[in-house]
Write a protein that holds these residues in place. Sequence first.
Motif, PDB file in Angstrom:
ATOM      1  N   ALA A 173       0.523  -1.300  -0.357  1.00 40.97           N
ATOM      2  CA  ALA A 173      -0.218  -0.238  -0.145  1.00 40.97           C
ATOM      3  C   ALA A 173       1.009   1.619  -0.487  1.00 40.97           C
ATOM      4  N   PRO A 174      -0.015   2.452  -0.857  1.00 44.54           N
ATOM      5  CA  PRO A 174       1.405   3.516  -0.680  1.00 44.54           C
ATOM      6  C   PRO A 174       1.005   4.499   0.540  1.00 44.54           C
ATOM      7  N   ILE A 175       1.906   5.864   0.402  1.00 47.49           N
ATOM      8  CA  ILE A 175       2.055   6.322   1.976  1.00 47.49           C
ATOM      9  C   ILE A 175       1.307   7.626   1.419  1.00 47.49           C
ATOM     10  N   LYS A 234       3.135  12.266  13.710  1.00 46.75           N
ATOM     11  CA  LYS A 234       4.247  12.075  12.842  1.00 46.75           C
ATOM     12  C   LYS A 234       4.236  10.286  12.488  1.00 46.75           C
ATOM     13  N   PRO A 235       4.497   9.949  11.381  1.00 46.35           N
ATOM     14  CA  PRO A 235       4.218   8.347  11.137  1.00 46.35           C
ATOM     15  C   PRO A 235       5.701   7.561  11.917  1.00 46.35           C
ATOM     16  N   LEU A 236       5.256   6.350  13.029  1.00 50.90           N
ATOM     17  CA  LEU A 236       6.078   5.378  12.698  1.00 50.90           C
ATOM     18  C   LEU A 236       6.260   4.406  12.214  1.00 50.90           C
ATOM     19  N   ALA A 237       5.919   3.817  11.117  1.00 50.64           N
ATOM     20  CA  ALA A 237       6.116   3.165   9.875  1.00 50.64           C
ATOM     21  C   ALA A 237       5.780   3.574   9.427  1.00 50.64           C
ATOM     22  N   THR A 238       6.381   3.377   7.715  1.00 53.03           N
ATOM     23  CA  THR A 238       5.843   3.405   5.870  1.00 53.03           C
ATOM     24  C   THR A 238       6.320   2.328   5.686  1.00 53.03           C
ATOM     25  N   ALA A 239       5.862   2.187   4.487  1.00 56.29           N
ATOM     26  CA  ALA A 239       5.875   1.288   3.314  1.00 56.29           C
ATOM     27  C   ALA A 239       5.256   1.697   2.029  1.00 56.29           C
ATOM     28  N   SER A 240       6.116   0.961   0.809  1.00 54.24           N
ATOM     29  CA  SER A 240       6.108   1.442  -0.368  1.00 54.24           C
ATOM     30  C   SER A 240       6.432   0.818  -1.702  1.00 54.24           C
ATOM     31  N   VAL A 241       5.514  -0.076  -2.503  1.00 51.21           N
ATOM     32  CA  VAL A 241       6.200  -0.489  -3.912  1.00 51.21           C
ATOM     33  C   VAL A 241       5.669   0.029  -4.741  1.00 51.21           C
ATOM     34  N   GLN A 242       6.673   0.184  -5.644  1.00 52.17           N
ATOM     35  CA  GLN A 242       6.534   0.884  -7.270  1.00 52.17           C
ATOM     36  C   GLN A 242       5.712   0.280  -7.750  1.00 52.17           C
ATOM     37  N   SER A 243       5.076  -0.433  -7.887  1.00 50.36           N
ATOM     38  CA  SER A 243       3.190  -1.197  -8.357  1.00 50.36           C
ATOM     39  C   SER A 243       3.013  -2.785  -8.725  1.00 50.36           C
ATOM     40  N   LEU A 244       2.144  -3.224  -9.125  1.00 49.10           N
ATOM     41  CA  LEU A 244       1.612  -4.230  -9.007  1.00 49.10           C
ATOM     42  C   LEU A 244       2.466  -4.567 -10.307  1.00 49.10           C
ATOM     43  N   VAL A 245       2.711  -3.968 -11.235  1.00 51.34           N
ATOM     44  CA  VAL A 245       3.427  -4.073 -12.596  1.00 51.34           C
ATOM     45  C   VAL A 245       4.562  -4.581 -12.748  1.00 51.34           C
ATOM     46  N   PHE A 294       1.511   1.722  -4.302  1.00 47.18           N
ATOM     47  CA  PHE A 294       0.916   1.358  -3.168  1.00 47.18           C
ATOM     48  C   PHE A 294       1.522   1.380  -1.904  1.00 47.18           C
ATOM     49  N   GLY A 295       1.404   1.817  -0.836  1.00 44.15           N
ATOM     50  CA  GLY A 295       2.012   2.489   0.655  1.00 44.15           C
ATOM     51  C   GLY A 295       0.836   2.419   1.736  1.00 44.15           C
ATOM     52  N   ILE A 296       1.574   2.246   2.132  1.00 50.01           N
ATOM     53  CA  ILE A 296       0.462   2.244   3.737  1.00 50.01           C
ATOM     54  C   ILE A 296       2.097   3.317   5.187  1.00 50.01           C
ATOM     55  N   SER A 297       1.330   4.246   5.700  1.00 52.08           N
ATOM     56  CA  SER A 297       1.926   5.323   7.203  1.00 52.08           C
ATOM     57  C   SER A 297       0.695   4.320   8.296  1.00 52.08           C
ATOM     58  N   VAL A 298       1.518   4.404   9.584  1.00 49.60           N
ATOM     59  CA  VAL A 298       1.361   3.646  11.066  1.00 49.60           C
ATOM     60  C   VAL A 298       1.847   4.862  11.704  1.00 49.60           C
ATOM     61  N   TRP A 299       0.475   5.027  12.274  1.00 55.37           N
ATOM     62  CA  TRP A 299       1.259   5.852  13.579  1.00 55.37           C
ATOM     63  C   TRP A 299       0.538   5.606  14.852  1.00 55.37           C
ATOM     64  N   MET A 332       4.220  12.549  -3.118  1.00 55.39           N
ATOM     65  CA  MET A 332       4.814  11.487  -1.863  1.00 55.39           C
ATOM     66  C   MET A 332       5.432  10.401  -1.989  1.00 55.39           C
ATOM     67  N   LEU A 333       4.994   9.378  -2.606  1.00 55.18           N
ATOM     68  CA  LEU A 333       5.116   8.404  -2.439  1.00 55.18           C
ATOM     69  C   LEU A 333       6.450   7.907  -3.570  1.00 55.18           C
ATOM     70  N   LYS A 334       6.622   8.632  -4.966  1.00 53.14           N
ATOM     71  CA  LYS A 334       7.305   8.561  -5.746  1.00 53.14           C
ATOM     72  C   LYS A 334       8.871   9.634  -5.176  1.00 53.14           C
TER      73      LYS A 334
END
Length: 556
Positions: free
Chosen positions: A21-23, A31-42, A85-90, A169-171
């Motif tokens: 998942a994107p962020i 303030k995010p505690l953790a973030t994760a992202s990936v370029q794309s499913l392709v 895609f990305g995710i942000s957790v706090w 922000m993701l890029k």
Amino acid sequence: MRPSFRTLCLVTMLAAQGLFAPIAQAQDQPKPLATASVQSLVTFKEQFKFLLNLGDAPDLAEQVESFMSFGVIERGIGLDTKRPFGISVWMDKDRPDGRIWVPIKAGGQAENMFKSLPMRPQKGATGIYQLLLPPPFPPLFVKFGEQWAYGALSPKTLIPMDGINPLPMLKERLGKDDIEVSFDLSAVPAPLMEQFQQGFEMGLKEKVEEFEPKRPGESEISFRARQLGLQTFITTMKMLVSQGQKLRLFYRLAPATQSLDFGVDLSAKPGTPLATGFELLHAFHGRFSGVKNEAAPMAFMVGVPIQGPLRELSLLLIDEAKRKADEEAAKPNGATMAQQVRTLLGPLQKTVDEGRFDLRLTVGGKQDKPNIGVFVGVAESRTFVKVFADIIKQENSPQTKTINQQQDGFEVFVSTEFQAAPEGKGLEKFQVGLAGNEKTLLFFTGQADALTQIKQMIAEFQAQQKPSSTPLVEFQMDLRSFTKQVGWDRAEMDPQMQQIMTDAVNRKDLDPIVSLALHATPTGLQLRLHGGGVALAFLAKNFAIGFREGMGNAGQ
């Protein structure tokens, strides 16, 4: 059995929302505690296929292409497979919260598919869906916009999401990386961090206590050195947890260059002892960091300050050597050896007092007959050359030849020794060379001409230029040259793994280099791992074998 369309859609939707998942960060987001992202499913699919093709499994690559039919996914589910895609957790007081960003196509397909899930999500008046997940997972709240689907653990987190575009922000966070994960310990509330530290230290203590008792037959100095190592490990881990600030991990697979890169970045909280330590490491420059030998199949370099526990451990070892020398002096004919050891301990003590440790090791030569070159920083290195020359001369056979000479400010000693060749094939030549000046000792041993090798090492040392970035630790290996020149100890290597390595090394079109580097920055540490095509082909073949076995087990 082929999966049904509904099952495929459900799995893809949940994976996209929970794993890739994107962020982005709205203005009201803590303030995010953790973030994760990936370029794309392709990107994910193409890398999957690339590894299978590189691993000589084109049939599996075709199956992946068929299974991960993103045209069907885009039309049936409405996901945009070409955007990040990305995710942000706090932490929201004492409970976790966060946002998930999923790129979708316009037209409402994603929302329609979401509504048809077996869990039957309920839509509220604000347009936010509530999806009840199986225990122990909390409910997931989802909202759909024109180009993004947003997920969160709290409905209030989704209310301000309309019109927010997380793509810039993701890029920025991804850059050229395919996947990135970041943690910010400073975002953890103080009470939770205190609880975590207490639990971490208790668990660490329980593990360490298993190694604390003195072992049968262990000398006092070995026991003290081991205790010091354990205490250093505990102290370091505590500092990293309590004074560390940000941790970032990234992964980058480049099919175009057939290479794999992995990195870890760690930074410290400003003003802490850990931050001060990083600043000192950054200012330190290894004495051999600029020495290059492109012909060496393997090279290892380390340059670090001798301070704190490392200094204590070094002094312990020197004291133990002094004790051993005293014991040797009391034995018949042991006085000479004891005096030689004491002569060397003076320069070693001075080296420790100067507060630095520098070492560079190169390995080359022929299979089972390696040539080893060592650069080491040690005070009064000419003393080492003289002592070792005396030792070698004392143990000389009549056939041994020795050479003493000066070379560009270095005292040089070379000896040709003889030893029994394996399997009774007579005698084979074995050479040793040493060179020393005020603070640098060079050592060579192997089958090659020692005098030539020592002269080359002197030239490499004097020709080095200060690099723009000085690593604390550096390792590099040419897998193709190392395999052919030095060889591997394959006695206990699985035959299948041996064949996979041989096949990878024989691929002339692939880059054979693997490397590791640890750098200090003014605020932290950076670890970089790089694998060229040969290493990637080895990993890809094993990946393809495991994937095929997994597919077979799933079909049973």
